[in-house]
Design an enzyme around this catalytic site. Structure first.
Site, PDB file in Angstrom:
ATOM      1  N   LYS A 150       0.862  -1.116  -0.200  1.00  0.00           N
ATOM      2  CA  LYS A 150      -0.027  -0.356  -0.200  1.00  0.00           C
ATOM      3  C   LYS A 150       1.163   1.408   0.441  1.00  0.00           C
ATOM      4  CE  LYS A 150      -3.629   1.814   2.994  1.00  0.00           C
ATOM      5  NZ  LYS A 150      -4.187   2.526   3.733  1.00  0.00           N
ATOM      6  N   LYS A 203      -2.219  -2.003  -3.919  1.00  0.00           N
ATOM      7  CA  LYS A 203      -2.691  -0.156  -4.642  1.00  0.00           C
ATOM      8  C   LYS A 203      -2.449   0.239  -3.860  1.00  0.00           C
ATOM      9  CE  LYS A 203      -5.820   1.518  -0.221  1.00  0.00           C
ATOM     10  NZ  LYS A 203      -6.992   2.041   0.237  1.00  0.00           N
TER      11      LYS A 203
HETATM   12  C1  PBG Z   1      -7.770   3.762   5.132  1.00  0.00           C
HETATM   13  C2  PBG Z   1      -7.528   3.541   3.690  1.00  0.00           C
HETATM   14  C3  PBG Z   1      -7.448   4.295   2.765  1.00  0.00           C
HETATM   15  C4  PBG Z   1      -8.073   3.824   1.875  1.00  0.00           C
HETATM   16  C5  PBG Z   1      -8.713   2.023   2.095  1.00  0.00           C
HETATM   17  N1  PBG Z   1      -7.870   2.180   3.613  1.00  0.00           N
HETATM   18  C6  PBG Z   1      -7.653   5.331   3.134  1.00  0.00           C
HETATM   19  C7  PBG Z   1      -5.897   6.154   3.230  1.00  0.00           C
HETATM   20  O1  PBG Z   1      -4.795   4.929   3.807  1.00  0.00           O
HETATM   21  O2  PBG Z   1      -5.529   7.314   2.864  1.00  0.00           O
HETATM   22  C8  PBG Z   1      -8.154   4.634   0.223  1.00  0.00           C
HETATM   23  C9  PBG Z   1      -9.264   3.849  -0.486  1.00  0.00           C
HETATM   24  C10 PBG Z   1      -9.960   4.709  -1.745  1.00  0.00           C
HETATM   25  O3  PBG Z   1      -8.959   5.613  -2.075  1.00  0.00           O
HETATM   26  O4  PBG Z   1     -10.341   4.114  -2.163  1.00  0.00           O
HETATM   27  N2  PBG Z   1      -6.821   2.468   5.910  1.00  0.00           N
HETATM   28 ZN    ZN Z   2      -5.894   3.088   7.886  1.00  0.00          ZN
END
Ligand code: PBG
Ligand code: ZN
Length: 279
Positions: A150, A203
């Site tokens: 991520k 992601k």
């Molecule tokens: C938080 C989380 C995020 C997303 C999914 N879980 C945001 C972040 O890490 O700031 C993003 C999902 C999206 O942008 O569609 N843990």
């Molecule tokens: Zn989070």
């Protein structure tokens, strides 16, 4: 976010059942609690918003796979994905304390009936902790989808607005990954597998297709990709301005995600896709 809504607990089962009828195989739940605090207590409450939603969906559509996002950022008053210790301008993430709460949240989701828990916090050691906690509580059948790769991305912007979870200070670069560092993503994925991840997740999607491909090739394990809110918003906005044909653009994007190795695709177009793929 266009086309994206928060749903009330009373409606969620009906919406999920409709998605299931349309052929969507799984839903991924994010919760927005009534109250947030420093310690994210609402994240593991037995009658928390996600726990209630899981039970309601499982009652209405037992065959729909229910995945829950496991993180603290929607539940902490400061909006970080873990617990923080603050010292004026500086703050540190309390990794191990956070991991304990994350494991408790995961167990509470499993107890409510979640099929798969998906820790998205990026703390170190969380997958092993979640696996041990699930097994100890008798949920050895509950699978873990790990956000292994991520990246710290600008493409989460619309989600943070929708989920009311932007960090109140600092940013997430201390725990999310550097977009320039592809090798780190592979190391994280390997660690998560060793700790017991069943599904690896990459992601965002399109800017990281190389990572998706490498993860799928290297480990040959079930791999998911999350086409995130900013990627969705780009196409939606272009379609609204008639710069792109939405259906053609989405089908091409989804095809490229499959081509790059995705076994599972998480997308805000799931419902529309089911119709488009049939027609
Ligand atoms: C938080 C989380 C995020 C997303 C999914 N879980 C945001 C972040 O890490 O700031 C993003 C999902 C999206 O942008 O569609 N843990
Ligand atoms: Zn989070």
């Amino acid at each position: 976010m266009p086309g994206v809504h928060q749903h009330a607990p009373g409606q969620i089962a009906q919406i999920a059942a409709r998605a299931h009828q349309a052929g969507v195989p799984a839903v991924l739940l994010f919760g927005i609690p009534r109250d947030k605090d420093e310690r994210a207590t609402a994240a593991y409450a037995e009658d928390g918003v996600v726990q209630n939603a899981v039970r309601a969906i499982k009652q209405r559509a037992p065959d729909l796979t229910v995945i829950t996002d496991v993180c603290l950022c929607e539940y902490t008053s400061h909006g970080h994905c873990g617990m923080v210790q603050r010292d004026g301008e500086h703050f540190t993430i309390l990794n191990d304390e956070s991991v304990q709460i994350i494991a408790k949240a995961a167990v509470s989701h499993a107890a409510a009936g979640a099929d798969i828990v998906a820790p998205s916090d990026m703390m170190d050691g969380r997958i092993g902790a979640v696996r041990r906690a699930l097994d100890a509580a008798g949920f050895s059948e509950t699978a873990i989808m790990s956000y292994a790769a991520k990246f710290a991305s600008c493409f989460y912007g619309p989600f943070r607005e929708a989920a009311e979870s932007p960090p109140q200070f600092g940013d997430r670069r201390t725990y999310q990954m550097d977009p320039a560092n592809g090798d780190e993503a592979l190391r994280e994925a390997e660690l998560d597998l060793e700790e017991g991840a069943d599904i690896l997740l990459v992601k965002p999607a399109l800017p990281y297709l190389d990572i998706l491909w490498r993860v799928r090739e290297r480990f040959a394990r079930p791999t998911a990709v999350y086409h995130v809110s900013g990627e969705f918003a780009m196409v939606k906005t272009a379609a609204e301005k008639r710069v792109l044909d939405e259906r053609a653009a989405v089908l091409e994007i989804m095809t490229s995600l499959k081509r790059a190795g995705a076994d599972f695709i998480i997308t805000y177009w799931a419902l529309e896709l089911m119709e488009w793929l049939r027609s």
